[in-house]
Design a protein around this motif. Structure first.
Motif, short mmCIF file in Angstrom:
data_model
loop_
_atom_site.label_atom_id
_atom_site.label_comp_id
_atom_site.label_asym_id
_atom_site.label_seq_id
_atom_site.Cartn_x
_atom_site.Cartn_y
_atom_site.Cartn_z
N THR A 201 -19.90 33.27 7.01
CA THR A 201 -20.79 33.22 8.18
C THR A 201 -20.62 34.44 9.06
OG1 THR A 201 -19.11 31.87 9.31
CG2 THR A 201 -20.91 30.71 8.20
N LYS A 204 -22.69 37.10 7.57
CA LYS A 204 -24.10 36.82 7.84
C LYS A 204 -24.48 37.22 9.26
CE LYS A 204 -25.76 35.00 4.02
NZ LYS A 204 -26.95 35.56 3.33
N LEU A 217 -25.59 30.17 13.17
CA LEU A 217 -24.49 30.80 12.45
C LEU A 217 -23.22 30.85 13.30
CD1 LEU A 217 -26.35 33.73 10.66
CD2 LEU A 217 -25.36 31.70 9.59
N ASN A 221 -19.74 29.18 12.31
CA ASN A 221 -18.55 30.02 12.31
C ASN A 221 -17.45 29.42 13.17
OD1 ASN A 221 -17.13 32.67 13.70
ND2 ASN A 221 -17.63 33.00 11.55
#
Length: 390
Positions: A201, A204, A217, A221
């Protein structure tokens, strides 16, 4: 996949950043109002209390629709009809979410009720349909899939939280299916999986192009950070060993690999704190404080070094001393880690730049500057305030 208009999603992000810039004093209130007027956005609620009120109203509407359907078919109904009804209730929830999304409702409260209601009814329906199998992995899988689709389609932040919890449940139940071996290695598996997904994550987030996925996200995370710490926390491991494996720790004995779990419980909060200060990550800083507090609770749970009154007093004095000396050291710093209030709560340079570009493209004029009462003279080619003649 996303049901919402992406232009509206981008506009909502820019409006949020405009509010941050206004709170930081970079743009005026009139400029923010002009930005909100010129950028079409969703029917949403930023006030949490108002959103809760709409959520309760949506829950009442959703339950009323489901109640009418249940009353129509409950005459002479069997258990199988109840299961069918629950699937129908789930379908109603997602249909209602679709209708509200088409009416530009997003993070409003009404849509929360239908999305969460659909996921909840689906989970209950699958649980009742698979109760003979005596396992929770199947409902957890369905809830994880449904909540992930709901997040991807509606960008519903609470659905991402449900997805994280359901995914963790899938991992736990999957390890339970292996037997005693799976229960024994469960802490290490959860530690590795949560750590892997944390870096996934994080990557990302660092390479994110669609800014409206940012909050989801970040939530995933942060969940991985919390799960990573709890996976090998000494208290959690010891109590789960007692519940799942029937391990009875006698006085003078300890659980297997106890030194590893002790070290993990102490080291991870420190690593979180150092990394949060190094990267200026506020969410990780909050999580580090929470893990430090839970570490202290873990020690107190098994080892009462001092009476509770003395421990609380001593802990309060230590926290006061740390806070006082930290404030004294940081209060005059202008950059980096400082005690001065943030002018912008959400530091995302790209989004700030986008908001400023939008503001400039709309023809917003800068705030009027007051004229200085001092006359600096004429000045020619390079005279900062001198006249042309000596």
């Amino acid at each position: 996949m996303i049901v919402h208009d992406k232009n509206l999603l981008n506009n909502s992000v820019l409006i949020d950043e405009a509010e941050n810039l206004e709170n930081g004093g970079f743009i005026s209130k009139e400029q923010k109002k002009l930005i909100k007027k010129e950028l079409p956005s969703f029917n949403s609620q930023s006030n949490i209390l108002v959103r809760i009120g709409f959520f309760l109203l949506g829950s009442f509407l959703y339950s009323s629709i489901c109640g009418v359907i249940a009353l129509i078919g409950f005459s002479g109904a069997s258990d199988s009809f109840l299961k069918v009804c629950l699937y129908l209730f789930a379908i109603i929830g997602f249909v209602g979410a679709e209708l509200l999304s088409n009416q530009k409702y997003h993070n409003h409260g009404l849509d929360d009720a239908f999305i969460l209601g659909g996921i909840l009814n689906l989970g209950i329906a699958v649980t009742l349909s698979t109760e003979n199998y005596n396992t929770g992995i199947v409902p957890a899988v369905f809830v994880a899939i449904a909540s992930f689709i709901a997040y991807k389609r509606y960008l519903h932040l609470m659905s991402m939280l449900v997805f994280c919890l359901a995914s963790a449940a899938v991992l736990f139940f999957g390890m339970f299916e292996i037997g005693d071996v799976g229960k024994t290695i469960l802490p290490f598996v959860v530690m590795l999986v949560s750590g892997g997904f944390y870096f996934f994550t994080k990557q990302k987030i660092n390479h994110l192009k669609e800014v409206y996925y940012y909050n989801g996200l970040v939530l995933a995370n942060s969940f991985c950070l919390i799960l990573f710490y709890l996976s090998c926390n000494y208290l959690v491991v010891r109590e789960l060993s007692s519940e799942l494996l029937g391990v009875d720790v006698q006085p003078g004995q300890d659980i297997p690999f106890s030194y590893f779990f002790y070290a993990f419980t102490f080291i991870v909060p420190i690593v979180y704190l150092v990394q949060a200060l190094k990267t200026k990550n506020r969410i990780m800083l909050w999580i580090s404080f929470a893990t430090i507090a839970f570490t202290v609770f873990t020690i107190r749970f098994y080892y009462s070094v001092l009476p509770i009154e003395a421990a609380l007093t001593l802990g309060g004095l230590i926290m006061f001393a740390i806070a006082y000396f930290s404030i004294q050291k940081l209060k005059n710093k202008e950059s980096g880690l400082t005690f001065k209030p943030d002018r912008i709560k959400h530091s995302n340079t790209i989004l700030d730049a986008q908001t400023l570009i939008v503001a400039s493209s709309l023809g917003l004029k800068p705030e009027i500057k007051t004229e200085s009462p001092m006359d600096f003279g004429g000045g020619g080619f390079s005279g900062g305030g001198s006249g042309e003649s000596f």
